[in-house]
Design an enzyme around this catalytic site. Sequence first.
Site, PDB file in Angstrom:
ATOM      1  CB  CYS A   1      14.556  -0.375  -9.257  1.00 50.88           C
ATOM      2  SG  CYS A   1      14.143   0.258  -7.615  1.00 50.88           S
TER       3      CYS A   1
ATOM      4  CE1 TYR B   1      -2.130   0.254   2.144  1.00 55.12           C
ATOM      5  CE2 TYR B   1      -4.504  -0.150   2.156  1.00 55.12           C
ATOM      6  CZ  TYR B   1      -3.342   0.160   1.473  1.00 55.12           C
ATOM      7  OH  TYR B   1      -3.393   0.414   0.141  1.00 55.12           O
TER       8      TYR B   1
ATOM      9  CB  CYS C   1      10.360  -3.800  -5.672  1.00 53.34           C
ATOM     10  SG  CYS C   1      11.458  -4.496  -4.434  1.00 53.34           S
TER      11      CYS C   1
ATOM     12  CD  GLU D   1      -6.022   2.181  -0.895  1.00 56.75           C
ATOM     13  OE1 GLU D   1      -5.686   1.010  -0.661  1.00 56.75           O
ATOM     14  OE2 GLU D   1      -5.398   2.908  -1.682  1.00 56.75           O
TER      15      GLU D   1
ATOM     16  CG  ASP E   1       0.447  -2.301   0.319  1.00 58.88           C
ATOM     17  OD1 ASP E   1       1.672  -2.012   0.365  1.00 58.88           O
ATOM     18  OD2 ASP E   1      -0.199  -2.317  -0.740  1.00 58.88           O
TER      19      ASP E   1
END
Length: 359
Positions: A208, A124, A197, A41, A142
Amino acid sequence: MMTDHERLAQAVPALISWYEANRISMPWREDPTPYHVWISEIMLQQTRIEAAIPYYHRFLAALPDIPALAAVEEDRLLKLWQGLGYYSRARNLKKAAVEILERFDGRLPADAKALRSLPGIGDYTAGAIASIAYGLPEPAVDGNVLRVVMRLTACDEDILAPATRKRVAALLRGVYPTGAEAAALTEGIMELGERVCIPNGEPRCGACPVAGLCAARQEAAVERYPVRAEKKPRRLQPMTVLLISCGDRYALRRRPETGLLAGLWEFPNVDGAQTPEEVAAFLTGQGVTPVAVRSCGEARHVFSHVEWRMQGYAVACDKPTPGFTWKTAAEIRSDMAIPTAFRFYLSQLEDVPCPIKSI
Ligand code: SF4
């Protein structure tokens, strides 16, 4: 009319099923220990997934666990990080590893608040480690997650405002599952934002899994979201970079301990676009006697708030001045962590600098 909470609560199972059916394999996903999730991350904060993978493997081969990270020499750590940029992230990894040994018995804590107390771990990253590695009901918000939620709820707040991020985190926290589903939801929303998206251009609403719940789509106004307030233009900073050589060695110096690229090695440089005569005068003031100066090309580097517009000069001098650290081109390439901003000038180093004609 559905509330945002109801809309998100209904979207959660669809997002989890979509992720489970469509997930893409990534090295850290195949073995999501807290340490692996943490390192990946932090690397992914400013780097694309494909670009981060070789760094991730190299980093883990050199520093396979928290004790190894806590004990690593700073120069070796920065060398492992070279090319990823934002070196404070690497330094914070080490600082946090030391604290984890001291305060948490060598394990990343399974608690978002305790995770946030560690250097370099913000909301985050704490959310990502908590949900993916420990299955806790903590969102990791994020840019991808923000965009998906803002479209899904047709939210017209500024996506860049901290208050918006807080609101989205609170909304998600109210609908988060636990265990494997928490991990799947965190990965699923992010991946939906990456692949469906999408940020620029038209989202792929036909593919989606939450299209039937999406408020932006129901309003037929997908292109209006997310709303983004005008950004201040980036500051342009002209500067002059100096490749000062003496025999087969080049001058380097450390940047200041605070601010941009803090504490990293760099080629000496001065603000502004200087002429060769100004460069010669500046060097004389530094105790360097230049015997020759020639232009060695222009480069630029974009940071988030500033853009460096650099012009370079190769300067030959007659003796190594004590104010600089002197290294050969081979030593600079193999041992010194030079920021990517100077990549062009790194490529200009010569193993045996050519004789330069005097001006
Ligand atoms: Fe995004 Fe379209 Fe899905 Fe809405 S329907 S969340 S705009 S991809």
